[in-house]
Structures are given as structure tokens and as C-alpha cells.
Design a protein around this motif. Structure first.
Motif, PDB file in Angstrom:
ATOM      1  N   UNK A   5       0.814  -1.214   0.000  1.00 32.32           N
ATOM      2  CA  UNK A   5       0.000   0.000   0.000  1.00 32.32           C
ATOM      3  C   UNK A   5       0.848   1.264   0.000  1.00 32.32           C
ATOM      4  N   UNK A   6       1.992   1.212   0.636  1.00 26.62           N
ATOM      5  CA  UNK A   6       2.856   2.386   0.684  1.00 26.62           C
ATOM      6  C   UNK A   6       3.308   2.798  -0.714  1.00 26.62           C
ATOM      7  N   UNK A   7       3.527   1.809  -1.585  1.00 25.75           N
ATOM      8  CA  UNK A   7       4.028   2.106  -2.926  1.00 25.75           C
ATOM      9  C   UNK A   7       2.930   2.432  -3.923  1.00 25.75           C
ATOM     10  N   UNK A   8       1.669   2.139  -3.584  1.00 24.87           N
ATOM     11  CA  UNK A   8       0.588   2.341  -4.557  1.00 24.87           C
ATOM     12  C   UNK A   8      -0.470   3.332  -4.074  1.00 24.87           C
ATOM     13  N   UNK A   9      -0.219   4.018  -2.956  1.00 26.81           N
ATOM     14  CA  UNK A   9      -1.213   4.932  -2.382  1.00 26.81           C
ATOM     15  C   UNK A   9      -1.098   6.337  -2.961  1.00 26.81           C
ATOM     16  N   UNK A  10      -2.170   7.088  -2.823  1.00 24.83           N
ATOM     17  CA  UNK A  10      -2.118   8.514  -3.130  1.00 24.83           C
ATOM     18  C   UNK A  10      -1.198   9.190  -2.122  1.00 24.83           C
ATOM     19  N   UNK A  11      -0.695  10.353  -2.484  1.00 24.72           N
ATOM     20  CA  UNK A  11       0.181  11.090  -1.573  1.00 24.72           C
ATOM     21  C   UNK A  11      -0.608  11.550  -0.349  1.00 24.72           C
ATOM     22  N   UNK A  12       0.031  11.579   0.822  1.00 19.85           N
ATOM     23  CA  UNK A  12      -0.671  12.056   2.025  1.00 19.85           C
ATOM     24  C   UNK A  12      -0.779  13.570   2.000  1.00 19.85           C
ATOM     25  N   UNK A  13      -1.747  14.128   2.737  1.00 20.85           N
ATOM     26  CA  UNK A  13      -1.768  15.580   2.900  1.00 20.85           C
ATOM     27  C   UNK A  13      -0.558  16.018   3.714  1.00 20.85           C
ATOM     28  N   UNK A  26      -6.868   9.916   2.219  1.00 26.58           N
ATOM     29  CA  UNK A  26      -7.940  10.759   1.671  1.00 26.58           C
ATOM     30  C   UNK A  26      -8.896  11.210   2.777  1.00 26.58           C
ATOM     31  N   UNK A  27      -9.134  10.336   3.743  1.00 23.00           N
ATOM     32  CA  UNK A  27      -9.950  10.716   4.887  1.00 23.00           C
ATOM     33  C   UNK A  27      -9.291  11.872   5.643  1.00 23.00           C
ATOM     34  N   UNK A  28      -7.973  11.813   5.779  1.00 19.22           N
ATOM     35  CA  UNK A  28      -7.241  12.902   6.425  1.00 19.22           C
ATOM     36  C   UNK A  28      -7.335  14.184   5.617  1.00 19.22           C
ATOM     37  N   UNK A  29      -7.248  14.069   4.306  1.00 21.25           N
ATOM     38  CA  UNK A  29      -7.299  15.258   3.446  1.00 21.25           C
ATOM     39  C   UNK A  29      -8.617  16.015   3.622  1.00 21.25           C
ATOM     40  N   UNK A  30      -9.741  15.294   3.586  1.00 17.44           N
ATOM     41  CA  UNK A  30     -11.025  15.985   3.703  1.00 17.44           C
ATOM     42  C   UNK A  30     -11.286  16.432   5.137  1.00 17.44           C
TER      43      UNK A  30
END
Length: 430
Positions: A14-22, A194-198
Motif C-alpha cells: 500500500x505504501x508504494x501504490x497509495x495517493x500522496x498524504x496531505x 484521503x480521509x485525512x485530506x477531507x
């Protein structure tokens, strides 16, 4: 307070395929907030987001990074329900509370999908059900009872014959099973990021790299001290650190057993092989006491998880049992390269139920995911937010209980090891 030797997040698929964190930073000054939430995983961020939607002031602190714990390293399976079936919940909690808990359990996954839809979260996901195959005839009898129990509650579930399971899984090693249309899968680290972003966009302050050293009652509120010495004053505090609750509150970590769950993932499968394995793409977790859970991800890899040594891994040989299980189920993967090896802690309570504790008014401790954390903890965060806004304990799926340290907790590595050996024996006999 946080052990330095925790297995890192980076080796996970998951670390290599995830969206970037906020972008987040450590807390660098004293702060004051209405609600302080400790833990930037599914439960903590869901609590903060649902409070912020109503205009509440919130802050989230995490010792490491967003999703460092179970939220960033689980199998990505959205499994409806709880470990206990509806009839068991009614027996344990009574007709009124039991019915409420069944409803909560039935809607945990839809809570996740609703957030993905509402906020247009950039999360690879599927909504095509979840399968539990039976590894033995005796397990099949349990499955049949489970299906009938859920069907009484009009859940969209159905039994599967041996040939049904073989068609859906691409292996004939199971005796039958059941299909739950409510389930699905997602990229777990992308979801929590993404939950953190929103959540941040909703006005919540999220600080990572900020371990908490102490939580103390101060007047009508709470005083939280971080490892850098900064003090946060809050009217109320919610702790959502689950299996990574080391030292956060007296005896909290000792209320659960925290075994390691190990996972491996292959290289992307060639099309001719991919078509023969889980052709419709459902996630699977079987009925073994030491269950195997597996699926294909959005990059075309096959991944499997299961129990391993309680200790932190010492080398790739600690994943050999999973690689063996994979090739027994799917001989066509014999020569496929395994690219990712990772593990993480799971919080398991003595009764296999989520627990909520309120040692004093204004302090809520949330713990216990039993390996179903994506839906369960997202929905739990929403329920905790509803309770904080209403003061009505019936907004919570389970009642508050006292913090109770497990007996002989210091020997947990020994008795978990013994239990794993016993379960392995039972699985081989059934």
C-alpha cells in the motif's frame, strides 16, 4: 512511549501504490481545542470529520504518520458485520441493544462507501461483495447457520455450493461458503490518507510525529502533554490508537491481545493467470481459526494475509507459510515472484467485540477491531461523534465498560503462541 522497533509502513504494498498524504507537521506550540483525538487512523479521523461537519473544533495528534498503524497496512477487505452473528448479539446484549448493534454491524461498510461517494475520495475500491469459504464440512455447517441468521434480518447474503465457490475463487479446495453482497475492498492507505485530506479541509488540525506522553484531568477539561513538552488543553479527549496504544492510558493496551498479521503480495499477474484466480474480483477470508484472507488489488497483484510469529519478523522466511498456502490453493502461482512482505498488529479483545471505555466524563477510549477495522472503525468514529454531540449513550453501538487488564497479560506471547499451535492443529483435523 512508542516502541522504536515497530515494523515500518514502507515495505507494504500500500505504501508504494497509495495517493500522496496531505502535508502535516508535528505540533510545535501549546494548543487549545474543544475535542482532542489521539490517533490518525480510520476511527480518529472519522470522529474528527463527523464532528467538524457540525462545526465542532477538533485537533488530531498521531505519534507517527497518517495510517501508520492498522489503517495503513491491513488487507483492504471491507467485511460487513462483527465477529459475532446476529443471534449471538441478541443473546449477549438483549433485544433492544442487540437489535441496534445488528443494525450498526450491517451498515459499517456502507458508511465507508458513503464517505467515498460524498467526498469523491481518490481511493481504488470494489463493491462486488465478500466471500467466506468453508475449509471443512464442520465449518460449512457453521456457515449455513450464519447465512440463515443474516437472512432472517433481510441481509443480502446467500449460501454457496462447492462448485459456486470453485467458480468464484478459482480453486476447488473449499467445501462451500457464503456470499455477502454488502462487502468489498479498497486501497487502505489511500483511504485513510484521503480521509485525512477531507478532515483537514473541514477545518481540523492534524499533527503527525507528535507522540502523547500523558493525559491528565485538569479542572473541567483535560491536559495532554506531548513528547516535545507542548501542552494541549481540551474539553474532551478521544483515544483511537487500537493495537498501537502503548502507554497512552493506564492498562488500555493490556485490555487486548495484539498479534501480528503477516501479508505477502505478488508481482502483477499475467492476464492468462489472473483470469483463473478470483475472476470476479471479490475479497475472501475463510473459516479457519487461523484464517487466510486474500484478494487481487487494483494493480493486478494477488495478496494473502494470515497469522505469523507474535514477534516482529526476522526475515522473509517468516512469510513462508503464506507462500506455501498460496501455491496449495493456486498452483499456477508457483513461479510468480513475490514482491512485497509486510505485517502489522491487530487488536483482539477477549470477547471479540469492539470496546468503548469512559474512565471519566470527557475521556473516551476506543479499542478492538478484530481484523474488521475499515468499516467498523469508520462507523465507530461516526457513532462517537454523534454521542459527543448528543450526550446520548444509545448513539453508541456498544455500552461503555470499565478498563480491565487481561489476566496474565505479561504472558500473552506464550499463550498466543500456544493458542496458535492449538488452532493450527484443529484446522488440520477439521
Amino acid at each position: 512511549m512508542f516502541p522504536a522497533n515497530r515494523f515500518p509502513l514502507a515495505p507494504a504494498l500500500w505504501h508504494d501504490t497509495a495517493v500522496a498524504p496531505p502535508v502535516t507537521t508535528p505540533l510545535t506550540a501549546a494548543a487549545d481545542t474543544d475535542t482532542l483525538i489521539i490517533g490518525a487512523g480510520y476511527a480518529g479521523l472519522s470522529t474528527a470529520l463527523h464532528l467538524a461537519q457540525s462545526g465542532e473544533q477538533c485537533m488530531v495528534l498521531d505519534a507517527r504518520e497518517i495510517g501508520f498503524g492498522g489503517s495503513g497496512r491491513n488487507g483492504g477487505q471491507l467485511v460487513p458485520g462483527l465477529k459475532k452473528d446476529p443471534a449471538e448479539l441478541l443473546s449477549a446484549y438483549g433485544p433492544e441493544r442487540g437489535k441496534q448493534l445488528i443494525e450498526f454491524a450491517s451498515t459499517t461498510v456502507s458508511t465507508v462507501f458513503s464517505l467515498i461517494d460524498h467526498y469523491k475520495l481518490n481511493v481504488p475500491h470494489t463493491r462486488n461483495g465478500w466471500i467466506q469459504p468453508a475449509h471443512s464440512q464442520s465449518a460449512l455447517a457453521i456457515v449455513d447457520k450464519r447465512v440463515a441468521d443474516w437472512q432472517k434480518r433481510d441481509a443480502p447474503v446467500r449460501p454457496l455450493s462447492r462448485s459456486d465457490v470453485a467458480d468464484l475463487l478459482g480453486t476447488d479446495q473449499y467445501y462451500g461458503g457464503w456470499f455477502d453482497e454488502r462487502g468489498g475492498s479498497l486501497q487502505p492507505l489511500s483511504y485513510v490518507r484521503e480521509l485525512a485530506r477531507v478532515t483537514i479541509a473541514a477545518g481540523v488540525s492534524v499533527h503527525t510525529g507528535t507522540p502523547v506522553l500523558s493525559i491528565e484531568k485538569k479542572g473541567s477539561g483535560w491536559q495532554v502533554i506531548t513528547d516535545s513538552g507542548h501542552v494541549v488543553q481540551a474539553r474532551r479527549v478521544v483515544v483511537c490508537t487500537n493495537a498501537y496504544s502503548d502507554g497512552i492510558w493506564k492498562d488500555l493496551k493490556e485490555t487486548v491481545v495484539d498479534p501480528n498479521t503477516y501479508q505477502v503480495a505478488t508481482a502483477p499477474l499475467p492476464d492468462d493467470i489472473a483470469r483463473t484466480i478470483l475472476p470476479q474480483g471479490q475479497p475472501v477470508s475463510d473459516t479457519r481459526n487461523l484464517l487466510l484472507y486474500f484478494r487481487k488489488d487494483h494493480t493486478g497483484r494477488f495478496l494473502m494475509g494470515g497469522r505469523g510469529p507474535f514477534r516482529e519478523p526476522r526475515g522473509k522466511q517468516d512469510w513462508d507459510h503464506l507462500k506455501k498456502a498460496i501455491t496449495l490453493l493456486y498452483p499456477q502461482l508457483q513461479d510468480i515472484e513475490f514482491e512485497y512482505y509486510w505485517c502489522g498488529r491487530v487488536s483482539v479483545t477477549q470477547d471479540y467485540m469492539p470496546h468503548l471505555h469512559q474512565p471519566e466524563p470527557g475521556l473516551i477510549l476506543n479499542i478492538g477491531c478484530q481484523g474488521r477495522g475499515i468499516g467498523l472503525q469508520t462507523a465507530m468514529g461516526k457513532a462517537i461523534a454523534n454521542y459527543l454531540q448528543s450526550g446520548n449513550e444509545t448513539a453508541l453501538p456498544v455500552p461503555f465498560t470499565p478498563v480491565q487488564r487481561l489476566p496474565f497479560y505479561g504472558l500473552r506471547k506464550l499463550y498466543v503462541g500456544a493458542l496458535i499451535s492449538w488452532y493450527r492443529y484443529l484446522d488440520s483435523r477439521s
